[in-house]
Design an enzyme around this catalytic site. Structure first.
Site, PDB file in Angstrom:
ATOM      1  N   GLU A 244       0.707  -0.480   0.112  1.00  0.00           N
ATOM      2  CA  GLU A 244      -0.278   0.183   0.268  1.00  0.00           C
ATOM      3  C   GLU A 244       0.976   1.419  -0.054  1.00  0.00           C
ATOM      4  OE1 GLU A 244      -3.477   0.275  -0.378  1.00  0.00           O
ATOM      5  OE2 GLU A 244      -3.229  -1.853  -0.986  1.00  0.00           O
TER       6      GLU A 244
ATOM      7  N   SER B 259     -52.767 -23.406  39.606  1.00  0.00           N
ATOM      8  CA  SER B 259     -51.556 -24.760  40.574  1.00  0.00           C
ATOM      9  C   SER B 259     -50.789 -24.364  40.754  1.00  0.00           C
ATOM     10  CB  SER B 259     -52.009 -26.118  39.863  1.00  0.00           C
ATOM     11  OG  SER B 259     -53.565 -26.457  40.223  1.00  0.00           O
TER      12      SER B 259
END
Lengths: 780, 184
Positions: free
Chosen positions: A198, A476
């Site tokens: 680069e 219940s």
């Protein structure tokens, strides 16, 4: 003053001698003056612009503080001899982690399998208690357990943690994702590869490199297209940090100017480090992958510093066009460019030719795309966020790069999701007019860790979280707590105390009447207490509840962690108390752990990105009710599964599990509940409709099949509670409330809190010592 | 005639009941099974079994005796070697004064062997060392709840509890715990 006089004189002479040329030169002078003035103005504007850009460059660069998202992890899978792991569970875990199946697991992040034998090469991971190094393991899985466990390389230890699966992230608004790295994290040859490809002159230029630009232009002219860029790393960084992507001269000018300014102010090392963290390297769904730290994990599942040369070259290759050179979508293209990068590295002469040659021979070695998405566990992550919200601000979670270690067990989560989906489809039997919904919570019995959470039948839907937000009457499910309240008074109640299951009515002060009924509208006469619970008899339960006092029952519930106010009406004894599945799991946890309140946890720890602990959510236990009384309730809850309303579970589950549980049903089947536990897990399931409409389901036919399906998929220890010191088992005839011989046909081995066991004895043929004693007592 | 059939049945049932009701002993590890077949979605099924079902159930119990009695155990559970290795690591950390790090290792051990009383005692000792006495007491109690009939383990637990209570200024509680230890 003296020096200026001749100049003025000279000028006057010139006018006289050269009239025409004077006019021409006057014009030129005016032009020059204009140019000079315009130039001056231009310089002033440029200077002003430069000052402006300088302010931008410095303020943004110095104030540069990336918003790094928090990462949320599942619990790490621990492997050791005896660990409960199914082959499908291990496969799923490895797949979620992006481990590649290979012939020989020589690289971290790979595994091989031959029949039931596995070889796994783990990746390293930094936990808050230290670095878990890369290791190579060999083991086999027999009957859902790890056996013959050996660490082949990486340091011997009896227990190894895999790296944890990332299950989500808390992202900043702009959807950028990164893992910050420092220069010292660079693997070998990385800077060589990056600069060779680069920006060869990075350490020599001032931010722009005219020679590079000229070289690139020449190459592009020759090729007839853009084949080479002339931007320095500094320019690329400037472009990424401050500018748009448009290709205009003004932008190019700004870029060059800002690059110069950046170089003027900052060291090369600072610029390079910023570049490493900023560069765009791909896309993970909606999120942009920035920086090499995350890119290493995204493409190779490895930490940046551990990358090999061929991986380094590929990452550098991708910079030019992360989409165009996407190694997953365009592997050949990416391979060609990677090899080109290797050639460029070779040209530098800094890397041995043999290494370059070896790297060229390597595959891309890209792992499968991490299979998590943010929507995989929305209900669970919702609960995690709620827990986090107690101590962390949203902006910290979105920007500080925190690591959140949760308790989610991906395998149990998968099993729970599939159980919900399958069972609901079966329950509906193709009918879609009354769409059922469901929620489920699975926790670890002794630690309170939430292992799985399902908020609806579509687990990917991130909407209403029924596991947390759907507060429904529990029916219940309340009964064990009524009996716990009663059994905590051993002088009044034991498991064999006779209870009337007969109709009665309550008349309130305002004249209203309340007449509870059993589910089957029948009454069952006088029954022993354990049977009243295991058969879920309403009439008997309400009598017991009224006898011990509604307020005492409410106090029990509140002691066990119900935070909300409960109204003191008799109907609460039949479950007119609204709770969410998570609330129920928390309540039942105390029953499962013999009276120890163990707060539910979804998070073990929050650390900084560097692994430093910020908050620990450690194990906590608190004995809140009498363990002896709880033991008796556990007995009756096991009976529920063997003889009572939960018995259908054993059609699918091994009786070795010794399960304990309770069904719950509300009017017209609007809510079908089941809560129960084994030796390892507490699981709560709910089935009903979002519109609170009636269903034809009971706790046993709706929630219990979901529950059984979940439990059948998870290897676990059976429930076998340890008898508290204050409890003794006796053979009794529970109908006669008398001790009996164990050989008698109606003998039952029942636990009693010491001193509350019956004093009378009865033998198999029905002779009563009680009668005898009464007779004797009558004599005196 | 009828009586002659009933008697052997009763004997068999009682023997089976007796066999299972003495308690199953240790914990049982149950591998995962295949997901169950489609559940019986007889939506008319009441929550409580009918008389016929109860009869069927009783027959089933006779055939499958292991289901007919709730499970329990007297013995404490052993720690797995993996958990033991983490406890050893925690001991070393504790010796270096790193109680927090030790607790982290002990919690890992607890996840591996969650029913081992010894690990809870270790946690109690770790919290005791950093003066988190309330938490230490609770872990000691939890450990005791899992000690079963192991008197040596119980004695360790009661003595530890006494020490924690004394440190907390609860002299009466400490003496009570010591008395329990002495009874063993």
């Amino acid at each position: 003053m003296a020096k200026s006089s001749p100049k003025r004189r000279g000028s006057g002479r010139s006018k006289k001698k050269h009239g025409k040329s004077t006019a021409g030169s006057g014009f030129r002078a005016r032009v020059w003056r204009l140019i000079w003035r315009v130039g001056l103005v231009g310089v002033v504007i440029l200077a002003g612009w430069t000052v402006y850009l300088d302010a931008i460059v410095t303020s943004k660069f110095e104030g540069r503080r990336w918003e790094v998202p928090s990462r949320v992890y599942a619990r790490p899978l621990e492997l050791y001899d005896g660990a409960a792991v199914t082959t499908s569970g291990l496969s799923q875990e490895l797949s979620l982690l992006g481990y590649a199946p290979v012939r020989s697991a020589n690289e971290p992040g790979t595994y091989s399998r031959a029949g039931r034998r596995f070889e796994v090469h783990t990746r390293g991971f930094r936990f808050s208690d230290g670095q878990e190094p890369q290791r190579r393991l060999r083991f086999e899985i027999v009957q859902d357990r790890v056996g013959d466990f050996r660490v082949v390389s990486g340091g011997s230890t009896p227990v190894v943690r895999l790296d944890p699966v990332q299950i989500g992230g808390i992202y900043p608004a702009h959807k950028e994702d990164r893992v910050l790295i420092q220069l010292e994290d660079m693997p070998d040859y990385f800077s060589t590869a990056l600069l060779a490809t680069e920006d060869r002159d990075f350490f020599d230029h001032w931010g722009v490199a005219p020679l590079s630009i000229a070289r690139a232009m020449w190459a592009n002219i020759q090729a007839g297209r853009v084949v080479q860029g002339g931007s320095t790393l500094t320019q690329q960084l400037v472009k990424n940090l401050y500018l748009t992507r448009e290709q205009t001269l003004v932008r190019k000018g700004n870029e060059a100017l800002m690059a110069l300014l950046l170089e003027l102010h900052y060291e090369k090392s600072a610029i390079l480090e910023t570049y490493l963290n900023e560069v765009y390297l791909g896309q993970a769904g909606q999120r942009a992958v920035h920086g090499f730290g995350l890119a290493s994990q995204f493409y190779f599942g490895e930490h940046f510093r551990d990358l090999d040369l061929h991986e380094v070259a590929l990452l550098v290759a991708i910079i030019k066009g992360p989409s165009y050179y996407d190694p997953r979508r365009h592997p050949q293209r990416a391979l060609d460019r990677r090899n080109l990068v290797l050639d460029l590295i070779a040209e530098t002469g800094k890397v041995p030719a043999s290494d370059i040659q070896k790297a060229r021979q390597r595959d891309l070695d890209v792992v499968g795309k991490p299979s998590y998405t943010d929507s995989r566990y929305p209900a669970y992550l919702d609960l995690v966020r709620r827990h986090l919200a107690r101590e962390y601000k949203d902006e910290d979670l979105q920007s500080e790069g925190l690591r959140i270690f949760t308790t989610l067990n991906p395998e149990i989560q998968r099993a729970t999701e599939s159980a919900v989906e399958q069972t609901l489809n079966q329950l509906e039997g193709g009918r879609t007019d009354k769409k059922l919904e469901s929620a489920a919570v699975v926790t670890a019995r002794d630690s309170g860790e939430v292992l799985a959470l399902v908020g609806g039948r579509d687990p990917q839907f991130a909407g209403f979280n029924r596991a947390v937000d759907a507060r429904r009457p529990v029916g219940s499910l309340i009964k064990p707590f009524i009996y716990l309240t009663a059994l905590s008074q051993p002088d009044r109640y034991t498991l064999i105390t006779p209870i009337k299951d007969q109709p009665f009515s309550l008349v309130f002060d305002d004249g209203r009447r309340w007449e509870p009924e059993n589910y089957d509208k029948q009454s069952h006469g006088v029954v022993p207490l354990h049977q009243a619970l295991s058969r879920s008899y309403n009439l008997a339960t309400v009598r017991v509840g009224l006898d011990v006092g509604i307020d005492a029952v409410i106090e029990t519930l509140q002691t066990l962690g119900v935070g909300q106010p409960i109204q003191s009406y008799p109907s609460m004894l039949l479950g007119a108390v609204n709770l969410s599945p998570v609330d129920v799991a928390s309540l039942y946890q105390s029953l499962a752990t013999s009276g120890f309140n163990t707060p539910l946890r979804t998070i073990r720890e929050v650390t900084t990105s560097g692994g430093e602990t910020l908050t620990r959510y450690g194990l906590n236990v608190d004995q809140v009710v009498d363990p002896a009384a709880v033991h008796l309730v556990q007995y009756a809850m096991q009976e529920v599964m063997q003889e009572g309303t939960g018995r259908s579970a054993y059609r699918f589950l091994s009786s070795d599990l010794g399960l304990a549980g309770k069904t719950g049903t509300t009017n017209d089947g609007r809510d079908s509940w089941f809560a129960g536990f084994s030796g390892d897990l507490v699981t709560v399931t709910w089935v009903g409709r979002d519109d609170n409409g009636p269903t034809a389901l009971t706790g046993a036919t709706g929630a219990l099949p979901v529950w059984s399906n979940v439990m059948s998929q998870i290897p676990q220890y059976g429930f076998s509670p340890i008898v508290p010191a204050e409890v003794q088992y006796h053979w009794v005839n529970s109908e006669k409330q008398a001790l009996t011989d164990e050989s008698c046909s109606n003998a039952r081995f029942v636990p009693f809190i010491a001193g509350s066991e019956p004093t009378d004895t009865i033998n198999c043929s029905g002779d009563f010592t009680r009668r005898l004693r009464s007779w004797f007592e009558g004599l005196f | 005639m009828m009586q002659s059939r009933v008697f052997p049945c009763l004997c068999l049932a009682s023997l089976l009941l007796a066999g299972c009701a003495t308690g199953p002993g240790g914990p049982v590890y149950v591998p995962a099974e295949k997901a169950p077949p489609p559940p019986q979605t007889d939506t008319s099924e009441p929550e409580t079994p009918s008389a016929a079902e109860q009869q069927q159930r009783r027959q089933q119990q006779a055939e499958e005796p292991e289901r007919s009695a709730p499970r329990y155990q007297d013995d404490s559970e052993d720690m797995s070697p993996a958990a033991q290795s983490l406890v050893n690591r925690a001991d070393a950390l504790l010796a270096q004064g790193e109680a927090r790090a030790a607790i982290g290792q002990l919690e890992r051990a607890q996840r591996i062997s969650p029913r081992s009383g010894k690990i809870y005692f270790k946690l109690a000792a770790a919290y005791r060392s950093i003066d988190e006495l309330g938490r230490a007491e609770q872990f000691a109690l939890k450990g005791l709840s899992l000690s079963g009939s192991n008197t040596a383990l119980q004695r360790t637990g009661w003595m530890l509890l006494a020490d924690i209570r004394r440190a907390d200024g609860n002299v009466a509680g400490a003496e009570k715990a010591e008395a329990r230890a002495a009874e063993l």
